[in-house]
Structure formats: C-alpha cells, structure tokens
Design a protein around this motif. Sequence first.
Motif, PDB file in Angstrom:
ATOM      1  N   SER A  95       0.950  -1.158  -0.096  1.00 19.71           N
ATOM      2  CA  SER A  95       0.085  -0.061  -0.017  1.00 19.71           C
ATOM      3  C   SER A  95       1.030   1.234  -0.059  1.00 19.71           C
ATOM      4  CB  SER A  95      -0.979  -0.052   1.149  1.00 19.71           C
ATOM      5  OG  SER A  95      -1.787  -1.128   1.146  1.00 19.71           O
ATOM      6  N   THR A 140      -5.349  -5.745  -2.748  1.00 17.80           N
ATOM      7  CA  THR A 140      -6.391  -5.837  -1.390  1.00 17.80           C
ATOM      8  C   THR A 140      -7.355  -6.981  -1.354  1.00 17.80           C
ATOM      9  OG1 THR A 140      -6.156  -3.564  -1.205  1.00 17.80           O
ATOM     10  CG2 THR A 140      -7.848  -4.341  -0.083  1.00 17.80           C
ATOM     11  N   PHE A 156      -4.373  -1.432  -6.735  1.00 22.53           N
ATOM     12  CA  PHE A 156      -4.561  -1.508  -5.391  1.00 22.53           C
ATOM     13  C   PHE A 156      -5.596  -2.421  -4.951  1.00 22.53           C
ATOM     14  CE2 PHE A 156      -5.913   0.205  -1.441  1.00 22.53           C
ATOM     15  CZ  PHE A 156      -4.897   0.231  -0.710  1.00 22.53           C
TER      16      PHE A 156
END
Length: 126
Positions: free
Chosen positions: A33, A58, A54
């Motif tokens: 991140s 995740t 991202f």
Amino acid sequence: MTRDPRRWPERLKVTLWTLIVPPTVWAGHFLFSYLWAAISCAKVGEFATFPTLFVVGTVIALAIIILSGWIAWVQGRMPGGTVPHEDSTEIDRLRFLAKSTLLLAGLSFVGVAFTALPVIFLRSCS
C-alpha cells in the motif's frame, strides 16, 4: 480410498507456520500500500481515478486471510478431546493453534481493511 474434496482443510496440519500467514499477509499488504501510494504520488501527483492494482492487491490479501481463518475454524472444530482442552495432547495443541490463527486472521482482516481506507477517502497526495 477416495478423498472427498470438501474435506481438504481437515487434512492440513496447523503449525506455527500457518499461524504467521495472516499477519505476514497484512504486513505485505501494508508495504504494498505504501509503495503503491509513493509511486502514484511521485509519477502522477495524485491517486488514480480507480486504483485497479491496489484493489486487486487488497482483494488477494483479504482472500488469503479469509482462507487461512476458514481453515483454522474448520480445524478448531474437529471432534475429540474433553472440553477444557488444557491437556498436552495433539488435538489440544491443534485447537490452540487453530484458535490463535483464527484470531490473528480476524485482526489481520481488520488491519488490511483499515490500510485500504485512505485510498478510498483520499484522492490528493498533498
């Protein structure tokens, strides 16, 4: 001897290595991140309109943590032993590791979710 594919979590052994999977995934996601944010801010100056990389990272992290917690939950519910589970037997050690892994998976899930929140709420790097 046929193997039921639905019973594969019962064939796995819970060890100290499986105990560290959820926090390791959380730490990896945390590093990912911050590297993603630093590279995005350095190259573009702001976060992407829709941060696909991202989101994929995740989702993969959360899926691994959920899978680890589910395996620990299944292994912790295996029959055998008496209720206090305080003896030094193999099933008691398995249940202790399974319960610890399940709790760490829950904490790691929340950690990954809270690490992902700034990308949802913040758009500017400044």
